[in-house]
Design a protein around this motif. Structure first.
Motif, short mmCIF file in Angstrom:
data_model
loop_
_atom_site.label_atom_id
_atom_site.label_comp_id
_atom_site.label_asym_id
_atom_site.label_seq_id
_atom_site.Cartn_x
_atom_site.Cartn_y
_atom_site.Cartn_z
N TYR A 235 0.93 -1.21 -0.17
CA TYR A 235 -0.28 0.25 0.12
C TYR A 235 0.93 1.30 -0.01
N VAL A 236 1.97 1.34 0.76
CA VAL A 236 2.89 2.35 1.07
C VAL A 236 3.37 2.56 -0.35
N HIS A 237 4.11 1.50 -0.76
CA HIS A 237 4.98 1.24 -2.19
C HIS A 237 4.27 2.12 -3.15
N PHE A 238 2.74 1.98 -3.32
CA PHE A 238 1.89 2.52 -4.19
C PHE A 238 1.40 4.29 -3.90
N GLY A 239 2.01 4.32 -2.62
CA GLY A 239 1.64 5.77 -2.04
C GLY A 239 0.26 5.93 -1.62
N GLY A 240 -0.26 4.73 -1.29
CA GLY A 240 -1.91 4.86 -1.16
C GLY A 240 -2.61 5.26 -2.22
N ASP A 241 -2.13 5.12 -3.61
CA ASP A 241 -2.86 5.34 -4.79
C ASP A 241 -3.40 4.28 -5.72
#
Length: 92
Positions: A12-18
């Protein structure tokens, strides 16, 4: 029922929550590790934790949220990581 773990929070963080970033750049393995419905669950829990952090939420809301978090996470480390993520400047 979805079961969140620290790896899913890391993704989730890796994708910046996006979720759009996840859709564009996630590998097939990453998509399998963190399905869209679990990504959305993390997002929802973070929003609810942000609400709780305002101090304006009722005790019933706090209790219900804590019960929900316990129901969808695998262990204390994941719960701690979720709370830490909610407190991080990017996600609060």
């Amino acid at each position: 029922m979805p079961m969140l773990d620290t790896r899913k929070l890391e993704l989730y963080v890796h994708f910046g929550g996006d979720i759009d970033a996840r859709a564009r750049i996630a590998s097939a393995t990453e998509r399998a590790e963190l399905p869209e419905h679990e990504f959305r669950l993390i997002d929802e829990l973070l929003m609810q934790l942000a609400t709780l952090r305002t101090g304006l939420a009722s005790a019933a809301f706090a209790d219900a949220l804590q019960s929900r978090i316990e129901a969808v996470t695998t262990d204390d480390a994941t719960r701690d990581a979720l709370h830490a993520l909610a407190a991080a400047p990017r996600f609060s």
